[in-house]
Enzyme design. Structure first.
Site, PDB file in Angstrom:
ATOM      1  N   ASP A 109       0.717  -0.906   0.087  1.00 12.34           N
ATOM      2  CA  ASP A 109      -0.061   0.009  -0.677  1.00 12.34           C
ATOM      3  C   ASP A 109       1.136   0.879  -0.027  1.00 12.34           C
ATOM      4  O   ASP A 109       1.788   1.364   0.273  1.00 12.34           O
ATOM      5  CB  ASP A 109      -0.933   0.015   0.942  1.00 12.34           C
ATOM      6  CG  ASP A 109      -2.370  -1.053   1.069  1.00 12.34           C
ATOM      7  OD1 ASP A 109      -1.747  -1.331   0.284  1.00 12.34           O
ATOM      8  OD2 ASP A 109      -2.356  -1.072   2.115  1.00 12.34           O
TER       9      ASP A 109
HETATM   10  N1  URA Z   1      -1.384  -5.427   3.766  1.00 14.26           N
HETATM   11  C1  URA Z   1      -1.947  -4.366   4.468  1.00 14.26           C
HETATM   12  O1  URA Z   1      -2.908  -3.531   4.664  1.00 14.26           O
HETATM   13  N2  URA Z   1      -1.318  -3.671   3.570  1.00 14.26           N
HETATM   14  C2  URA Z   1       0.301  -3.884   3.065  1.00 14.26           C
HETATM   15  O2  URA Z   1       0.318  -2.737   2.109  1.00 14.26           O
HETATM   16  C3  URA Z   1       0.009  -5.151   2.511  1.00 14.26           C
HETATM   17  C4  URA Z   1      -0.468  -5.975   3.507  1.00 14.26           C
END
Ligand code: URA
Length: 233
Positions: free
Chosen positions: A103
């Protein structure tokens, strides 16, 4: 293959920089100083030396990066800056893409490659590659919460997560090791136990770890690391 293309594909110099290096007499092919950047070379058999370093041609490039928060893990975006922008320009032009997503507000280990087959295998849900994240949460996370997360929780869309490992390292922090990767998975898992993520960073991907790579930095995988992640070949 043209020498300037070779230099750019091996990530050593852009075509322009290669032309400049040739003009300065910094490149030799089989011991002879090259005079023109568009000379044709055999990448598998000729010995190319650039400023004293032998440059070996490899079909694929593998890069490990410590992505800072604020960068996105897609290759192109109209609104955000892709993590690829942290690489030198010549490495932005050889078809690298992230094997697996992080993310925008998650930092940490991102593997960039142009080896589609290995990337596909590493990210395929069938292969259950381990990913370890360090997290902090808003409210204290109890041992019971950790046990619930470990055995699997139901996410907001009804999906039940696979068993995982949670290691508590403090009242509001720990590590979580997943073998799957659903959209915003860890954030949604924490919501399922009435908590919320305040920071998240991936610290391991399969056997790859970030040790020594600072936030925003990157390096090529070592030969041993490459071998491990392309082991299926
Ligand atoms: N889980 C999440 O919520 N975000 C990420 O970037 C990776 C795993």
């Amino acid at each position: 293959m043209r020498l300037d293309k070779f230099m750019s594909e091996t990530g050593r110099a852009s075509r322009k920089e290669a032309a400049l290096a040739v003009r300065k007499g910094l490149i030799t092919v089989n011991g002879a100083t090259v005079k023109k950047a568009d000379v044709h070379i055999d990448p598998d058999n000729d010995e190319i030396v650039f400023m004293g370093e032998r440059i070996v041609y490899k079909k694929y490039t593998y890069i490990i990066m410590n992505k800072p928060c604020g960068y996105v893990s897609v290759t192109e975006s109209k609104t955000d800056v892709p993590a690829l922008a942290l690489l030198p320009e010549n490495l932005q032009k050889i078809g690298l893409f992230p094997a697996g997503r992080l993310d925008k507000n998650t930092s940490g280990l991102l593997l960039l490659t142009n080896d589609g087959e290995s990337a596909h295998r590493l990210t395929s849900p069938k292969h259950h590659v381990e990913k370890e994240y360090a997290f902090t949460v808003k409210f204290p996370l109890s041992k019971d919460d950790a046990a619930i997360l470990e055995s699997g929780v139901e996410l907001d869309d009804g999906y039940r997560t696979m068993p995982c490992r949670v290691i508590l390292t403090g009242e509001k922090e720990g590590h979580i090791i997943l073998r799957e990767g659903k959209y915003h998975q860890i954030k949604r898992m924490m919501q399922a136990v009435h908590n919320s993520i305040t920071s998240l960073s991936r610290i391991r991907y399969a056997s790859l770890t970030l040790d020594g790579i600072g936030v925003g930095e990157w390096r090529y995988l070592t030969e041993a690391e490459e071998k491990e992640i392309t082991d299926h070949r």
